[in-house]
Design an enzyme around this catalytic site. Structure first.
Site, PDB file in Angstrom:
ATOM      1  N   HIS A   1      80.800   4.506 143.085  1.00 27.55           N
ATOM      2  CA  HIS A   1      81.780   3.459 143.376  1.00 27.55           C
ATOM      3  C   HIS A   1      83.144   3.942 142.871  1.00 27.55           C
ATOM      4  O   HIS A   1      83.356   4.033 141.665  1.00 27.55           O
ATOM      5  CB  HIS A   1      81.395   2.137 142.702  1.00 27.55           C
TER       6      HIS A   1
ATOM      7  N   ASN B   1      72.597  -3.685 138.264  1.00 28.61           N
ATOM      8  CA  ASN B   1      71.813  -4.087 139.426  1.00 28.61           C
ATOM      9  C   ASN B   1      71.395  -2.835 140.183  1.00 28.61           C
ATOM     10  O   ASN B   1      72.271  -2.103 140.660  1.00 28.61           O
ATOM     11  CB  ASN B   1      72.658  -4.990 140.327  1.00 28.61           C
TER      12      ASN B   1
ATOM     13  N   ASP C   1      75.062   5.883 140.942  1.00 29.59           N
ATOM     14  CA  ASP C   1      75.496   4.480 140.993  1.00 29.59           C
ATOM     15  C   ASP C   1      76.603   4.237 139.963  1.00 29.59           C
ATOM     16  O   ASP C   1      76.659   3.189 139.321  1.00 29.59           O
ATOM     17  CB  ASP C   1      74.332   3.505 140.800  1.00 29.59           C
TER      18      ASP C   1
END
Lengths: 190, 431, 316
Positions: free
Chosen positions: B59, B277, B304
């Protein structure tokens, strides 16, 4: 708890001397209160309670009926609470007739700064309105920090400020005696 | 490409020491006792050479959340972690669901120049789960998108998921699914188990992940399409993926470094750094994930990497953001979880952190074994550097939400080369 | 005692009994006409309430005031909290005010634990989400000891061997969590009864038993504690209808008759009369519901005294 025969501790009152002191105080109380009329003995925990009970029993021996006796925990009224960890509360037990209009004799083992008695007077104030309040102590070791004096004293014991005075009673400690010992560094003895 | 390097004495994926010459963007020569011949010499004795790492799941937050990360800071962090290519997830603001946004991200990556940035396109418009985004336009754009994902959200509608899987076959795309059944995870906070029950946090059942993975495997099989399962976190998911692979279905899967090392009991004091998550699971899950990564059931490691500003984490658990940074610690965590435990050798690490993710992401020029003629994308890793505690304050990422803060990890990324140009030398970015 | 009271698990057996004994002595003082003690004079207690709970807030307020503490009520409504100020910024504000203790009620589990990272005063959890409500458990234990271990002998005693059955929405109940932990510490045997949908997932790891048959458990209970059932649980399909819930898990007078003669009925409030508890049960002489409220003040006085009345650790 210092051992009785520990380094530097010496006995300043023997069991016999304690017994005689309490007998004398009992007589003095009766004399000052006109035969113990309307008195209530309130011991300050822990050892003051047992001293109060002994005094009440003595008075009973002399007068035929034991004096009303109870206990008065002063913890919540102390002004030095934040100097030590929070302490467990002790029992406050007032005789059934209460304290209103009575002559309350506060009983404690050692009179030192006077702060405990100041707290006791406040605590007593919450219980009612006695006619008069008197103070009986087994040992007065001096060094008062408040304008408080005892009405009945078992023994006046001159001490240095940092010395420690330890009262031991059969009910709590298995023997009767008063010990005087050297202070631990940085600590102020009771 | 004017840089010319002679990397002396590096152990290629842990093998015998070799000299590697990087010239004109490729590995021009591998041998022993090579002469400098005008090249800058880098003494790599004791270092392990790995093909440049490829992350399928990063991200970068730009556009929209530049307070958390930018393409510039995120790709710098990636280079410092040994990566030469990263896939930038689509949940930006605006969402990367059009050719315009994916091209913007791709250009920003190109300008930064630390790693190759491969934008991931959203599966549905605005990650809304209702309508397919223009997947073909993104595929045909300058960004040449091949991986599509609504990551952060599950493509929960089974019909929409079927259509997406089918549709991207036309341009050899893959749908990377964030497997999370939404109804089973309403308000979910932490793995449903002993810790969540004690903390009074709403449970996040393993079955909510497993149910979607099972469904999607069946769909992928039915339409003969490519499914990639993001951040597998449970032992049950591993079983389902193993079964799907045994059928020969086109299913691949990734696991994050944090799910290979951390467990839900770390959240026992409501420390929001451990809120993520999918959630951290149990020791049994961690063991299953490690073995699945070893036996190939799980193809690769993906970070992630999810940077968040301080205020997103300095709050009560339920209000805190999900996510952890991971680019700068990934290789060290895999070293600890997989290599130090004897589960993988360095060739195995190269496969799972470079070769397989490049293949899954359809990234050309990356994920090639280190041999003469291959693009000069490589990472030099000092595996012998002792364990040192992770210090997020020293990270290049703009955010500090590393779950490994203070944890001793082995090894150190020494240098990273992108097409023959050093992006990182001796643990520092070159510019 | 620990610096903060976040969970009933923060209390070991001596701590817990110490609180009950202290509360016992304070309850005696409560019987006397003058009810204000100077003990915490000069100290500031902040009630930081993010949820409406008049009962708990006034209980803490009365406790603090009877010990002469200054009380600041900081409620989420109408304050900067409502305007989206973060818990951390609120904490820093309280810190600047010089709060010696913060009593916090918050809808998020763990908020009190987070608060301890940002304030230097003591933090007392007055209910956080579906996590814990330790002072409620203390007052429940106090009430049980008062009713079941009568006489002056109860000083210093736990609840060893007392059989407590807790019935209802255990999953969402902070009261149940704190009670299970505290009662186990005090030696009681706790059994949880709930529809399986409202039983926590990993209840087998808790220090208690769990079952689904209320009638079987009532026959061997010294205490039955009924938990409130929130109406919104019904719409989330935890059970089909209120009527069915009442029939299977509600305490009416015919069920109450299954209890042994000496057993008591408790409810942490607020009650849903006619749902988990019938009115005639709530108002019966077995019910301790009113006593629980009264005991709340003395137990919270005891907690405040023991946490604030002495020196901070290290300076003694």
């Amino acid at each position: 708890m210092p051992r009785r025969d520990g380094e530097g501790w010496k006995a300043v009152l023997t069991p016999e001397e304690i017994r005689r002191a309490l007998t004398r105080i009992s007589h003095e109380i009766l004399e000052r209160t006109h035969g113990g009329e309307g008195i209530v003995l309130l011991g300050i925990p822990t050892r003051g309670v047992y001293l109060a009970r002994r005094l009440a029993a003595r008075i009973g021996e002399f007068e035929g009926a034991p004096a009303p006796v109870g206990s008065l925990d002063v913890t919540l009224h102390r002004d030095d609470l934040r100097l030590r960890p929070a302490r467990a509360l002790q029992r406050t037990q007032v005789p059934p007739d209460g304290v209103d209009g009575k002559t309350v004799v506060l009983v404690d083992d050692v009179l030192f700064s006077g702060r405990t008695i100041r707290a006791a007077l406040d605590a007593l104030n919450d219980l009612g309105r006695p006619r008069a309040v008197q103070l009986a102590v087994l040992v007065d070791r001096g060094h008062r920090e408040l304008p408080i004096r005892a009405d009945y004293v078992g023994k006046n014991l001159p001490t240095a400020y940092r010395e420690k005075v330890r009262v031991r009673l059969a009910e709590t400690d298995g023997e009767d005696c008063v010990l005087l010992g050297p202070a631990l560094p940085g600590q102020v003895g009771k | 490409m004017s840089e010319e390097w002679l990397v002396k004495g590096a152990a290629i994926v842990g093998g015998e020491p070799r000299d590697i010459r990087l010239k004109d963007g490729i590995i021009s020569e591998i041998g022993t006792g090579l002469a400098a011949a005008g090249a800058t010499v880098l003494d790599a004795a004791g270092l392990i050479a790995l093909p440049g790492l490829v992350d399928l799941h990063t991200h970068l937050r730009e556009p929209g959340r530049e307070d958390a990360e930018t393409v510039e800071t995120g790709t710098r962090a990636a280079a410092l972690g040994g990566f030469t290519a990263v896939h930038a997830m689509a949940n930006t603001e605006p969402v990367a669901d059009t050719a315009g946004v994916v091209e913007q991200v791709w250009r920003l990556g190109d300008q930064a120049g630390y790693v190759d940035v491969r934008p991931v396109g959203a599966v549905t418009v605005g990650l809304g789960g209702k309508q397919l985004a223009e997947l073909g336009a993104m595929a045909d754009s300058a960004a040449r998108v091949r991986v599509f994902s609504d990551d952060g959200f599950c493509v929960a509608d089974p019909l929409l998921m079927r259509r997406a899987l089918e549709y991207v076959k036309a341009f050899d795309g893959v749908i990377a699914q964030h497997a999370q059944e939404p109804r089973l995870t309403e308000g979910a906070q932490l793995n449903e188990g002993e810790v969540a029950s004690r903390l009074g946090l709403a449970g996040w059942p393993a079955a909510a992940e497993e149910a979607i993975i099972a469904r999607d495997c069946l769909l992928a099989a039915h339409v003969d399409a490519a499914l990639h399962v993001c951040h597998v976190s449970t032992a049950g998911s591993v079983e389902i993926i193993r079964w799907a692979k045994s059928k020969g279905w086109r299913v691949t899967a990734e696991v994050t470094p944090h799910h290979l090392l951390l467990t839900d009991d770390l959240a026992g004091d409501y420390d929001t750094r451990f809120k993520v998550n999918p959630p951290l699971r149990t020791r049994g899950d961690v063991e299953a994930l490690r073995h699945a990564l070893r036996d190939g059931t799980i193809d690769c490691v993906a970070t992630d990497h999810a940077p968040h500003p301080v205020e997103a984490k300095e709050t009560e658990w339920a209000a805190a953001a999900n996510g952890m940074t991971g680019l700068e610690t990934a290789l060290r965590v895999v070293h600890k979880a997989m290599v130090d435990t004897g589960l993988l050798d360095w060739a195995g690490v190269a496969t799972r952190m470079s070769i397989r993710p490049a293949a899954i992401g359809r990234v050309s020029g990356h994920g090639n074994p280190l041999r003469e003629g291959a693009p000069a994308n490589l990472t030099l890793y000092d595996a012998a550097a002792g364990e040192t505690p992770v210090d997020p304050a020293a990270h290049a990422s703009k955010s500090r939400n590393s779950p490994f803060a203070g944890l001793p990890l082995p090894g150190r990324v020494h240098s990273t080369f992108l097409r023959g140009t050093a992006t990182v030398l001796d643990g520092k970015v070159t510019r | 005692m620990n610096r903060h009271l976040i969970s009933a698990a923060d209390l070991d057996r001596d701590d817990a009994i110490g609180i009950l004994d202290t509360a016992e002595e304070l309850a005696r003082a409560e019987g006397r006409p003058i009810r204000k003690l100077p003990t915490l004079r000069g100290l500031t207690v902040v009630n930081l309430f993010y949820e409406d709970s008049t009962r708990t807030r006034t209980s803490f307020e009365a406790a603090a005031k009877r010990l002469s503490a200054d009380v600041i009520n900081f409620s989420a409504k109408g304050s900067s909290v409502a305007k989206g100020e973060s818990l951390k910024d609120t904490a820093l504000t309280l810190e600047a005010m010089g709060a010696d203790a913060v009593v916090i009620r918050h809808p998020a589990s763990g908020a009190p634990r987070r608060l301890t990272d940002w304030v230097s005063g003591r933090v007392i959890n007055a209910g956080d989400g579906t996590h814990e409500h330790p002072t409620q458990a203390l007052l429940d234990a106090f009430t049980m000891r008062q009713r079941l271990a009568g006489g002056p002998d109860r000083h210093g005693r736990g609840l060893d061997g007392v059989r407590v059955t807790i019935v209802g929405d255990v999953l969402h109940s902070r009261v149940a969590r704190s009670n299970v932990l505290l009662l186990a510490t005090l030696g009681a045997q706790v059994t949880l009864v709930a529809p399986p949908t409202l039983m926590p997932y990993a209840v087998d790891t808790w220090p208690c038993r769990a079952g689904y048959d209320i009638d079987a458990e009532l026959r061997k209970s010294d205490v039955v504690m009924m938990l409130r059932v929130q109406q919104e649980r019904m719409s989330a399909a935890y059970f089909p209808t209120v009527r069915e819930y009442r029939r299977r898990y509600g305490l009416d007078s015919s069920r109450m008759a299954l209890l042994p003669e000496h057993a008591i009925v408790m409810h942490p409030g607020p009650m849903n009369r006619g749902v988990e508890i019938a009115a005639e049960v709530a108002d019966s002489d077995r019910s301790t519901i009113v006593a629980q409220v009264a005991n709340g003040v003395t137990v919270r006085m005891a907690v405040l005294y023991l946490m604030l009345g002495g020196a901070a650790e290290g300076s003694a």
